[in-house]
Design a protein around this motif. Structure first.
Motif, short mmCIF file in Angstrom:
data_model
loop_
_atom_site.label_atom_id
_atom_site.label_comp_id
_atom_site.label_asym_id
_atom_site.label_seq_id
_atom_site.Cartn_x
_atom_site.Cartn_y
_atom_site.Cartn_z
N THR A 90 7.46 1.63 -9.03
CA THR A 90 7.39 0.40 -8.24
C THR A 90 6.46 -0.60 -8.92
OG1 THR A 90 7.66 1.79 -6.28
CG2 THR A 90 7.09 -0.49 -5.89
N LYS B 174 1.14 -5.02 3.63
CA LYS B 174 2.43 -4.36 3.86
C LYS B 174 2.19 -2.86 3.63
CE LYS B 174 6.40 -2.51 2.18
NZ LYS B 174 6.43 -1.42 3.15
N CYS C 268 -4.57 10.20 -4.62
CA CYS C 268 -4.34 9.74 -6.00
C CYS C 268 -5.41 10.28 -6.93
CB CYS C 268 -4.32 8.23 -6.03
SG CYS C 268 -5.77 7.52 -5.22
N PHE D 75 1.50 5.45 1.08
CA PHE D 75 1.58 6.12 2.38
C PHE D 75 0.38 7.01 2.69
CE2 PHE D 75 3.68 8.94 -0.69
CZ PHE D 75 2.94 10.09 -0.49
N THR E 150 6.07 2.41 4.55
CA THR E 150 6.81 2.58 5.79
C THR E 150 6.47 3.90 6.49
OG1 THR E 150 8.58 1.13 5.06
CG2 THR E 150 9.16 2.77 6.73
N HIS F 34 -13.08 2.04 -8.60
CA HIS F 34 -11.88 2.84 -8.35
C HIS F 34 -10.74 2.19 -9.12
CE1 HIS F 34 -8.81 5.26 -6.55
NE2 HIS F 34 -8.23 4.23 -5.97
N ASN G 213 0.79 -1.23 0.00
CA ASN G 213 0.00 0.00 0.00
C ASN G 213 0.83 1.28 0.00
OD1 ASN G 213 -2.31 -1.45 -0.17
ND2 ASN G 213 -3.01 -1.09 1.93
N ALA H 101 -1.92 3.11 -9.76
CA ALA H 101 -0.71 3.93 -9.81
C ALA H 101 -1.08 5.41 -9.85
CB ALA H 101 0.13 3.53 -11.00
N THR I 199 -0.74 -0.44 -4.56
CA THR I 199 -1.05 0.98 -4.74
C THR I 199 0.23 1.75 -4.52
OG1 THR I 199 -3.28 0.64 -3.88
CG2 THR I 199 -2.50 2.89 -4.00
N GLY I 200 0.61 2.56 -5.47
CA GLY I 200 1.83 3.34 -5.31
C GLY I 200 2.29 3.91 -6.64
N SER I 201 3.58 4.11 -6.74
CA SER I 201 4.10 4.81 -7.92
C SER I 201 4.20 3.87 -9.12
CB SER I 201 5.47 5.37 -7.59
OG SER I 201 6.38 4.32 -7.37
N GLU J 158 2.92 14.28 -12.16
CA GLU J 158 2.06 14.26 -10.97
C GLU J 158 2.86 14.83 -9.80
OE1 GLU J 158 1.67 10.85 -8.49
OE2 GLU J 158 -0.51 10.97 -8.48
#
Ligand code: NAP
Length: 515
Positions: free
Chosen positions: A237, A182, A296, A158, A185, A477, A156, A258, A232-234, A400
């Motif tokens: 990654t 996970k 996002c 942040f 961090t 979504h 996931n 993304a 979910t992220g960049s 972005e």
């Protein structure tokens, strides 16, 4: 030394054996906790979830699993105050922004508890009607959806430590699939605390919910063919994940959410002073400032008819100038911090990049911070940029900036506006503003292939609409292309990702026995 947050895997709490990575308060700068996943036996932990958690969940019906979601809702409701405290400290969000994450997550769980109850006491889902395979109707094909016998690994971002967990876990658990999350961090504390509360309450079977905090190293290596990954992220990654052997060779199913250069478009018919014009200005400011623009789905590009460019800049700027920024603990503050120093630096770098192609229409950097030290706090005022030649501004359609930053762009006619929107190459959401229902409907269909969601705001729904960036569990979504190509939520559609489809070819009597 601050507390080392423990991991919950294999049905036990397991602290990492390393020194850990620190989590910070982005406003005050102090260390809050540490996370570490060194030394975990991931293979054994994943096997425990698959075998114990999966079997226990699959033994229940949809209705029984829906009831478990209802129990999780109660646990989270009972601990809400602690979650708000963690969000203030670790995400630097004001109460309203923490609510989007915390109460948004609880609301989504509650929605799936209700939806799941409607599925009743069965253990699989029929997919369509039986189809005869020859002239004789006795031998037919019935498609069924059954829960996958693997784990659902969530990696996931942040910005939504609470909602990001539950919007994925609700359909997974309802489908009968155990979850290993996970969290990112920087903000892992809230996710870890919520999992801890649910585990301690004992409302889910052993192995149904696990959390690994810290580095993602080794997680993907632990995946087996029937597992699924929701990331979910960049985009960077995401590309690494897609090329991992588990996905490339073991056909592990993957869903990617993304980044996205989302748009808002004021259609040509409505000028200054019109309700639609005001609704656009209001929504743009809300989207730029909720969670300091770290959503996002936030509006990044604003398209207005070229004759209205100056008035739109003025109207949006006037609203932005009223947004107070600083310490979220201070009553007068409307917008808190970015989540970390790294994000603060990334937003500054993104802004510098866009400023090479755009002018500053409202400068957030000039805004004084309330009750926060500008040298320490990761706070940044909202900034509206503008370009006069929307066709030439390639960087604006491609960059972005994950913070309170958006760019105003003029267009000639509707066709031009929609072409410019599509230069985002696939987005999570676009919003349309106007009062001509036919024009709005036509534009919405034009954008539907390149957007997971099109949010249409007309004056008749001014008080009713759910917000451009608000992700409702009833609606899809995700978005195609650059947005990752993923699909989440959308009511019971979300269950499909966690099920396997199979065609059972058999006699009418055998098919009848399935029910
Ligand atoms: P990120 O750096 O890609 O991190 C996302 C997650 O991936 C984190 O949990 C991260 O762990 C983990 N990760 C990092 N490297 C990995 C690797 N090699 N293998 C497996 N996992 C790895 O993204 P971010 O900067 O946290 O998130 C911001 C981005 O997410 C923005 O672009 C935003 O648009 C996007 N986003 C999209 C959505 C959506 O629904 N479409 C929602 C929210 C955010 P660590 O934190 O431990 O590095």
């Amino acid at each position: 030394m601050t507390e080392l947050l423990s991991n919950y895997l294999g049905g036990t709490w397991q602290p990492g054996t390393g020194a850990g990575t620190a989590l910070f308060d982005p406003v005050l700068g102090n260390e809050l906790a540490r996370v570490d996943a060194t030394g975990l036996d991931l293979a054994a932990g994943f096997a425990f979830a698959r075998e114990q958690g999966g079997a226990a969940l699959r033994a229940l019906s949809y209705r029984q699993r829906a009831a478990l979601l209802g129990e999780v809702v109660k646990v989270l409701q009972a601990n809400r105050d602690a979650y708000y405290d963690i969000a203030t400290a670790n995400s630097g969000t004001v109460r309203n922004d923490s609510a989007v994450d915390i109460d948004g997550g609880i609301f989504t769980l509650g929605t799936y508890a209700r939806l799941g109850d409607t599925l009743g006491d069965r253990h699989f889902l029929a997919d369509g009607e039986a189809a005869r395979l020859g002239k004789d109707p006795l031998f037919q094909s019935q498609h069924v959806l059954v829960p996958t016998r693997g784990v659902a690994l969530f990696i996931n971002a942040f910005n939504f430590p609470a909602w990001g967990l539950w919007e994925k876990a609700a359909p997974a658990l309802l489908a009968g699939v155990p979850v290993i999350v996970k969290p990112a961090t920087a903000t892992a504390w809230l996710t870890q605390r919520m999992v801890r509360d649910v585990v301690e309450a004992g409302v889910l079977p052993a192995g149904a919910l696990s959390v690994v905090c810290g580095s993602a190293a080794g997680l993907l290596d632990a995946l087996q063919p029937f597992d699924v990954v929701s990331f979910t992220g960049s985009a960077d990654t995401a590309a690494l994940i897609r090329s991992h052997p588990a996905i490339a060779r073991r056909s592990v199913r993957v869903n990617i959410e993304a980044d996205s250069i989302n748009s808002a478009v004021l259609l040509p018919q409505d000028g200054p002073g019109s309700a639609a014009f005001d609704l656009l200005a209001k929504e743009v400011v809300r989207e730029m400032t909720v969670k300091s623009g770290q959503k996002c789905t936030a509006i990044r590009r604003i398209f207005v008819p070229e004759t209205l460019y100056a008035q739109a800049a003025e109207a949006i700027g006037a609203r932005l100038s009223k947004v107070t920024v600083g310490n979220p603990r201070h009553d007068s503050v409307r917008m808190g911090a970015l989540v970390s120093r790294a994000q603060f630096d990334a937003v500054q770098a993104g802004l510098a990049e866009l400023r090479m192609h755009a002018q500053v229409l409202h400068d957030g950097a000039r805004q004084p911070l309330v009750d926060a030290d500008p040298a320490l706090a990761c706070c940044i005022g909202p900034t509206l940029l503008g370009v006069t030649d929307a066709d030439a501004a390639a960087a604006v359609h491609d960059t972005e900036v994950f913070g309170p930053v958006a760019t105003l762009l003029p267009y000639r006619d509707t066709a031009h506006a929609l072409d410019l929107v599509r230069r985002g190459q696939g987005s999570l959401v676009a919003s349309l503003y106007g009062s001509d229902a036919a024009a709005l409907g036509a534009a919405a269909l034009e954008l539907a292939d390149s957007h997971g969601r099109v949010h249409v705001i007309s004056p008749d729904v001014a008080q009713l609409h759910t917000g451009h960036g608000n992700v409702m569990p009833q609606s899809l979504h995700g978005g195609p292309g650059r947005a990752g190509g993923g699909e989440e939520l959308g009511g019971l559609r979300a269950l499909h990702f966690y099920h396997r489809r199979s065609a059972i070819q058999a006699s009418t009597a055998v098919l009848g026995s399935l029910a």
